[in-house]
Design an enzyme around this catalytic site. Structure first.
Site, PDB file in Angstrom:
ATOM      1  N   HIS A  51     -15.585  -7.413  19.133  1.00 41.53           N
ATOM      2  CA  HIS A  51     -14.124  -7.385  18.771  1.00 41.53           C
ATOM      3  C   HIS A  51     -13.694  -6.610  17.804  1.00 41.53           C
ATOM      4  O   HIS A  51     -12.856  -5.908  17.915  1.00 41.53           O
ATOM      5  CB  HIS A  51     -14.018  -8.799  18.127  1.00 41.53           C
ATOM      6  CG  HIS A  51     -12.543  -9.192  17.535  1.00 41.53           C
ATOM      7  ND1 HIS A  51     -11.967 -10.305  18.046  1.00 41.53           N
ATOM      8  CD2 HIS A  51     -11.974  -8.533  16.449  1.00 41.53           C
ATOM      9  CE1 HIS A  51     -10.685 -10.409  17.263  1.00 41.53           C
ATOM     10  NE2 HIS A  51     -10.807  -9.202  16.363  1.00 41.53           N
ATOM     11  N   GLU A  52     -14.421  -5.996  16.747  1.00 38.85           N
ATOM     12  CA  GLU A  52     -14.084  -5.157  15.942  1.00 38.85           C
ATOM     13  C   GLU A  52     -14.108  -3.853  16.248  1.00 38.85           C
ATOM     14  O   GLU A  52     -13.397  -3.061  16.086  1.00 38.85           O
ATOM     15  CB  GLU A  52     -15.216  -5.234  14.504  1.00 38.85           C
ATOM     16  CG  GLU A  52     -15.021  -6.411  13.909  1.00 38.85           C
ATOM     17  CD  GLU A  52     -13.745  -6.815  13.433  1.00 38.85           C
ATOM     18  OE1 GLU A  52     -13.194  -6.225  13.009  1.00 38.85           O
ATOM     19  OE2 GLU A  52     -13.371  -8.263  13.408  1.00 38.85           O
TER      20      GLU A  52
ATOM     21  N   GLY B 263     -14.844 -10.484   9.778  1.00 37.12           N
ATOM     22  CA  GLY B 263     -14.839  -9.183  10.156  1.00 37.12           C
ATOM     23  C   GLY B 263     -13.517  -8.339   9.927  1.00 37.12           C
ATOM     24  O   GLY B 263     -12.633  -8.859  10.042  1.00 37.12           O
TER      25      GLY B 263
ATOM     26  N   CYS C 166      -8.135 -13.503  14.946  1.00 36.80           N
ATOM     27  CA  CYS C 166      -8.079 -12.185  14.409  1.00 36.80           C
ATOM     28  C   CYS C 166      -7.197 -12.260  13.100  1.00 36.80           C
ATOM     29  O   CYS C 166      -6.104 -12.722  13.292  1.00 36.80           O
ATOM     30  CB  CYS C 166      -7.674 -11.066  15.308  1.00 36.80           C
ATOM     31  SG  CYS C 166      -7.532  -9.465  14.784  1.00 36.80           S
ATOM     32  N   LEU C 167      -7.608 -11.550  12.104  1.00 32.93           N
ATOM     33  CA  LEU C 167      -6.782 -11.563  10.887  1.00 32.93           C
ATOM     34  C   LEU C 167      -5.340 -10.768  11.173  1.00 32.93           C
ATOM     35  O   LEU C 167      -4.358 -11.131  10.498  1.00 32.93           O
ATOM     36  CB  LEU C 167      -7.428 -10.786   9.623  1.00 32.93           C
ATOM     37  CG  LEU C 167      -8.611 -11.562   9.353  1.00 32.93           C
ATOM     38  CD1 LEU C 167      -9.371 -10.793   8.087  1.00 32.93           C
ATOM     39  CD2 LEU C 167      -8.295 -12.990   8.681  1.00 32.93           C
TER      40      LEU C 167
ATOM     41  N   HIS D 214     -11.007  -2.834  17.896  1.00 26.05           N
ATOM     42  CA  HIS D 214      -9.875  -2.272  17.087  1.00 26.05           C
ATOM     43  C   HIS D 214      -9.846  -0.791  16.807  1.00 26.05           C
ATOM     44  O   HIS D 214      -8.865  -0.206  16.670  1.00 26.05           O
ATOM     45  CB  HIS D 214     -10.184  -2.970  15.733  1.00 26.05           C
ATOM     46  CG  HIS D 214      -9.713  -4.448  15.592  1.00 26.05           C
ATOM     47  ND1 HIS D 214      -8.284  -4.681  15.634  1.00 26.05           N
ATOM     48  CD2 HIS D 214     -10.207  -5.598  15.156  1.00 26.05           C
ATOM     49  CE1 HIS D 214      -8.177  -6.030  15.397  1.00 26.05           C
ATOM     50  NE2 HIS D 214      -9.293  -6.577  15.347  1.00 26.05           N
TER      51      HIS D 214
ATOM     52  N   GLN E  94      -6.899  -2.117  10.452  1.00 23.96           N
ATOM     53  CA  GLN E  94      -6.338  -3.254  10.000  1.00 23.96           C
ATOM     54  C   GLN E  94      -5.704  -3.174   8.558  1.00 23.96           C
ATOM     55  O   GLN E  94      -4.729  -4.054   8.298  1.00 23.96           O
ATOM     56  CB  GLN E  94      -7.033  -4.500  10.158  1.00 23.96           C
ATOM     57  CG  GLN E  94      -7.667  -4.840  11.485  1.00 23.96           C
ATOM     58  CD  GLN E  94      -8.442  -6.128  11.704  1.00 23.96           C
ATOM     59  OE1 GLN E  94      -9.752  -6.141  11.493  1.00 23.96           O
ATOM     60  NE2 GLN E  94      -7.895  -7.290  11.668  1.00 23.96           N
TER      61      GLN E  94
HETATM   62 NI    NI Z   1      -9.443  -8.537  14.844  1.00 29.40          NI
END
Ligand code: NI
Length: 170
Positions: A136-137, A46, A94-95, A140, A51
């Site tokens: 989660h997304e 995701g 998370c990236l 963000h 990001q």
């Molecule tokens: Ni994330």
């Protein structure tokens, strides 16, 4: 399509609240294409636009397992409409917080509304991995990272770990 740079903590852009998209245009779709390519290359499941430094309410996701056909999903202006009272812990990553994983408790099922790649409105229930990932997304989009759900100590540890790893690479 192009692979973009993924911002990592403690980049202040990640704390920004993303703005709604007026309409799903070719420009939005180009952004989503780049995001998907960036996410696959990472690899991740995701990614929110913020990001890659674009604070718009846009998310891409692919929950297909290894060996399955890719199944990209696109979310523009997603909204949580309701959720189940029951919460469930799940180990998240998370990236933007590479190589750090920890358990976060979130509602097991959520109902959401969003615009898809074509700009059509979709309303559906999400559960399992889908529920975890979309929450989660969507965090963000509010400038919230999964480590913000952890204790201050764990959060500080995660950020220092990412900073140290970055120094080693640079
Ligand atoms: Ni994330």
């Amino acid at each position: 399509m192009a692979i973009r740079t993924i911002l990592t903590v403690p980049d202040p852009v990640l704390k920004q609240v993303s703005k709604p998209v007026d309409a799903v245009t070719d420009e939005t779709r180009a952004l989503m294409d780049d995001m998907l390519e960036t996410m696959y290359a990472a690899p991740g499941i995701g990614l929110a636009a913020v990001q890659i430094g674009v604070p718009q309410r846009v998310i891409v996701m692919d929950l297909a397992k290894e060996g399955e056909e890719p199944a990209p999903r696109y979310f523009v202006n997603p909204e949580l409409l309701e959720f189940d009272g029951e919460k469930q812990p799940y180990e998240e990553g998370c990236l933007s917080v590479p190589d750090y994983f920890d358990e976060v408790e979130r509602p097991k099922r959520v109902r959401l509304r969003y615009l898809n790649y074509k700009g059509e409105q979709v309303e559906e229930w999400a559960e399992g991995m889908y529920a975890v990932c979309i929450q989660h997304e969507m965090d963000h989009l509010e400038g919230t990272l999964f480590i913000d759900h952890l204790s201050r100590l764990k959060r500080a540890y995660a950020i220092s770990k990412v900073k140290k790893a970055k120094k080693r690479v640079a």
